[in-house]
Design an enzyme around this catalytic site. Structure first.
Site, PDB file in Angstrom:
ATOM      1  N   GLY A  22       0.792  -1.227   0.000  1.00 35.04           N
ATOM      2  CA  GLY A  22       0.000   0.000   0.000  1.00 35.04           C
ATOM      3  C   GLY A  22       0.820   1.271   0.000  1.00 35.04           C
ATOM      4  O   GLY A  22       1.907   1.330  -0.583  1.00 35.04           O
ATOM      5  N   SER A  23       0.287   2.266   0.694  1.00 35.15           N
ATOM      6  CA  SER A  23       0.826   3.623   0.598  1.00 35.15           C
ATOM      7  C   SER A  23       2.269   3.755   1.078  1.00 35.15           C
ATOM      8  O   SER A  23       2.876   4.806   0.861  1.00 35.15           O
ATOM      9  CB  SER A  23      -0.037   4.568   1.410  1.00 35.15           C
ATOM     10  OG  SER A  23      -1.370   4.454   1.014  1.00 35.15           O
ATOM     11  N   THR A  24       2.825   2.737   1.737  1.00 34.46           N
ATOM     12  CA  THR A  24       4.221   2.847   2.151  1.00 34.46           C
ATOM     13  C   THR A  24       5.129   2.954   0.930  1.00 34.46           C
ATOM     14  O   THR A  24       6.286   3.320   1.054  1.00 34.46           O
ATOM     15  CB  THR A  24       4.661   1.637   2.987  1.00 34.46           C
ATOM     16  OG1 THR A  24       4.233   0.457   2.332  1.00 34.46           O
ATOM     17  CG2 THR A  24       4.067   1.693   4.376  1.00 34.46           C
ATOM     18  N   LEU A  25       4.582   2.635  -0.260  1.00 34.15           N
ATOM     19  CA  LEU A  25       5.400   2.756  -1.469  1.00 34.15           C
ATOM     20  C   LEU A  25       5.446   4.181  -2.025  1.00 34.15           C
ATOM     21  O   LEU A  25       6.278   4.492  -2.866  1.00 34.15           O
ATOM     22  CB  LEU A  25       4.889   1.795  -2.547  1.00 34.15           C
ATOM     23  CG  LEU A  25       5.892   0.685  -2.869  1.00 34.15           C
ATOM     24  CD1 LEU A  25       5.924  -0.304  -1.718  1.00 34.15           C
ATOM     25  CD2 LEU A  25       5.544  -0.017  -4.157  1.00 34.15           C
ATOM     26  N   LYS A  26       4.548   5.031  -1.527  1.00 31.38           N
ATOM     27  CA  LYS A  26       4.495   6.394  -2.068  1.00 31.38           C
ATOM     28  C   LYS A  26       5.811   7.161  -1.906  1.00 31.38           C
ATOM     29  O   LYS A  26       6.249   7.825  -2.846  1.00 31.38           O
ATOM     30  CB  LYS A  26       3.327   7.161  -1.454  1.00 31.38           C
ATOM     31  CG  LYS A  26       1.999   6.745  -2.075  1.00 31.38           C
ATOM     32  CD  LYS A  26       0.816   7.372  -1.385  1.00 31.38           C
ATOM     33  CE  LYS A  26      -0.471   6.790  -1.946  1.00 31.38           C
ATOM     34  NZ  LYS A  26      -1.617   7.014  -1.052  1.00 31.38           N
TER      35      LYS A  26
END
Lengths: 124, 563
Positions: free
Chosen positions: B282-286
């Site tokens: 999820g958003s931890t890749l942003k």
């Protein structure tokens, strides 16, 4: 020639006796060595068990439970940020006390002069 | 004597006999000398050769093949060998089988009597009855005085911490062979070789030091166990890494097992989620997308992205979870975790460059670590438009948490990608095998973005005062029956601290958490984030990170362009 033969005979006997003695002493020492080695092995075994016990008793997981159970008696709590400080935060030491004045006072007392009786000193 | 003709010498019979006797004596003496010299040589040989102890009746059983102790970075033992007695019988020498069966079944009530009788009744010279007993049991059995029953000392692996580092250490089987974790790794590396050569008989093996800090490991384990009950999650995992050396300081995956009873390791759901589990993170890749975009120079930290309406890909619409419906600056994209903004950022970079960056920060293949339990990440070799869009905010690709952790460490440590390790490593060795993935300026910007998110964004609960934590939440809906589920979430928090000079990076995973109480949410900030905060608060003093409340430290993180 006879004397020489007799001498050889004697040496042979002596050597025989010494060799026998040496053999039995060796066997004795050998069994001592084995005994000691067994003892060392036994002690190592005990040591390994004690090491294991020490490691087990010192586990943070075990200690945490103990500390939590006895928190009241121990009067301990986790460290909080307010408890941190740096050396710069400590104020400088106040100006040193007047050592010379004290020395002079003690000297005069030692000399038998009571400064409080001397006129004007107490008011200074 | 005559001048001519051969000389004839005639010896008397007596004289010739005398000659013969002399030569015979010489021969005898020579023979005797030969025999004596053989004896002498043999004596010297015997004296020179070392006496073999084993020949002197103190042969030790070959069962005590030992393994090196495993210690943490401070020298606390994590695994060590203890000598334990094992019980065997010599059925040939047992006089009264019934009596022996009777006596032994009192000591071992769980032992099947029929089986025991079958074991003892026979003509074998040696049968195992039970291995690895306690010294107390040995004492009691000896007191029974059963003939034909004896003990032999065996090495047994003991893990004083029990579950605390289960997935790192792994386990050994009853023959002391590593079957999982580092134990298996060490076997493959050297112990097997040593044992083959016969060197591992003695307890002289040097302890193997690991990069783990037992205290930190315990705190992480403790907090994750707490998280399991607090959020009624089905699983939780976490790992912490030194960003300067790549050393893993702590690694926990729950549910775990007790390495002292390795049978539990094979139960369902006990895999090491950090290295052998792959997830949509999820958003931890942003922040990784942001780093790729910023490092390319195609996107500036001052850029703005239009997030007024969802991005349309054919029949797919991608919107924002916390929709702001306005133009967002790049820091705001991270702060509000905007999918739209992240997609725009990735599109400015280009999907090929984005894919190459993911490969560059180690997202492909399986994570580099000593543990044998690893899995390969799942990322398409070539992204489609929509594939790249979803990948930019962490969907449609599965990676292991360790790969995420390694990438975060590289993003914050100045841009050096350092492979993680469970063995001690110093800075010089780490830099020798590192590769530069982003430049230092980008790393500074990412540190600002992560810190900003922890101060103002989704990471507030993860940042205890004074430790300058920065991080990003990730809340991924799990796929159930081919559809993304609303209430089955996988929550991640990836962080690093202290942000002004990062030393440690951490990833925390909570699988299918529920709300702690009515007022709390079930997104990552509420659980994975909160756990991160609690762990950092406890471990930072142990890791010698001095708290500092000076707001100037945060102010200095702000890039010059934004001041």
């Amino acid at each position: 020639m006879r004397a020489f033969n007799f001498f050889l005979l004697c040496t042979s006997f002596l050597a025989l006796i010494m060799v026998y003695g040496q053999k039995y002493r060796t066997e004795e020492v050998q069994s001592q060595v084995i005994e000691l080695q067994d003892e060392i092995a036994g002690q190592k075994q005990v040591l390994s068990a004690l090491d294991a016990e020490w490691a087990f008793l010192n586990q943070p997981g075990r200690l945490q439970a103990i500390v939590e159970r006895h928190a009241d008696a121990l009067n301990v709590a986790p460290i909080v940020i307010a408890q941190y400080g740096s050396i710069q935060d400590i104020p400088m030491r106040p100006v040193a006390p007047d050592v010379e004045g004290l020395d002079a006072l003690l000297m005069s007392l030692g000399a038998g002069v009571d400064p409080s009786n001397v006129d004007g000193l107490s008011s200074q | 004597m005559h001048d001519v003709g051969p000389a004839i010498a005639i010896d008397g019979a007596r004289k010739s006999r005398g000659h013969m006797t002399k030569s015979r004596i010489r021969l005898t003496v020579a023979l005797a000398m030969l025999v004596f010299s053989i004896v002498a040589v043999r004596l010297v040989m015997l004296a020179a050769v070392e006496v073999d102890d084993v020949a002197l009746g103190q042969a030790r059983p070959a069962l005590t093949a030992t393994r090196p102790a495993l210690v943490d970075r401070n020298g606390s033992p994590l695994a060590l060998d203890i000598q334990v007695p094992s019980l065997f019988a010599e059925p040939r020498r047992i006089i009264d089988v019934d009596e022996a069966v009777e006596a032994l079944s009192i000591e071992f009530p769980d032992m099947d009597r029929k089986w025991l009788r079958g074991r003892l009744d026979g003509d074998e010279g040696f049968v195992w009855l039970r291995r690895e007993l306690t010294p107390q049991q040995k004492e009691r059995i000896l007191r029974l005085g059963i003939p034909g029953i004896d003990f032999v000392s065996e090495s047994r692996r003991f893990y004083p911490g029990g579950n605390v580092a289960a997935h790192i250490l792994g386990a050994v089987n009853v023959d002391n062979v590593g079957i999982a974790g580092l134990e298996r790794f060490l076997d493959q590396r050297e112990v097997a070789l040593l044992q083959d050569l016969g060197f591992a008989r003695d307890r002289s093996l040097q302890p193997v030091e690991l990069s783990i800090d037992l205290r930190v490991q315990h705190v992480m384990h403790n907090e994750l166990v707490d998280a399991l009950t607090r959020y009624q999650a089905i699983a939780a995992a976490g790992a912490m890494m030194n960003v300067r050396t790549g050393e893993i300081v702590a690694l926990v995956s729950l549910p775990d097992f007790d390495p002292n009873m390795p049978a539990g390791a094979l139960e369902e759901g006990r895999i090491n989620r950090i290295t052998a589990g792959k997830f949509e993170l999820g958003s931890t890749l942003k922040p990784i997308t942001a780093a790729a975009a910023l490092d390319s120079g195609l996107v500036q930290i001052t850029d703005k992205f239009d997030a007024t309406k969802p991005v349309q890909f054919g029949r797919f619409r991608i919107g924002d979870f916390h929709a702001k419906k306005r133009v967002l600056s790049l820091p705001e994209v991270i702060k509000y975790s905007s999918n739209i903004g992240t997609i725009k950022m990735m599109q400015a970079l280009g999907k090929e460059r984005f894919r190459a960056f993911l490969a560059n920060v180690g997202m492909d293949g399986s994570p580099v670590i000593e543990l044998p339990e690893k899995t390969q990440s799942q990322i398409k070799d070539k992204f489609s438009e929509v594939g790249a869009a979803t990948a930019s905010f962490g969907h449609g690709l599965s990676i292991t948490p360790l790969q995420l952790l390694t990438a975060y460490a590289a993003l914050v440590n100045g841009g050096d990608f350092i492979a993680p390790t469970l063995l001690p490593r110093d800075r010089i060795a780490a830099l020798a095998n590192s590769k530069r993935v982003i430049n230092e300026r980008t790393s500074d910007q990412i540190r600002y973005l992560l810190r900003l998110n922890a101060i103002e964004g989704s990471g507030r609960k993860a940042a205890p005062d004074g430790y300058r934590v920065g991080g990003k939440t990730g809340t991924a809906e799990k796929v159930v029956d081919g559809k993304y589920s609303d209430d089955k979430l996988l929550n991640v928090f990836a962080s690093a601290f202290p942000m002004d000079a990062p030393q440690y990076a951490m990833v925390i995973l909570v699988d299918e958490p529920k709300k702690e109480d009515e007022r709390s949410g079930h997104t990552a900030a509420w659980n994975a984030g909160a756990v991160t905060g609690r762990i950092i608060e406890r471990v930072a003093p142990m890791l010698r990170i001095v708290p500092n409340l000076d707001p100037e430290l945060d102010a200095q993180l702000v890039p010059v362009e934004l001041r």
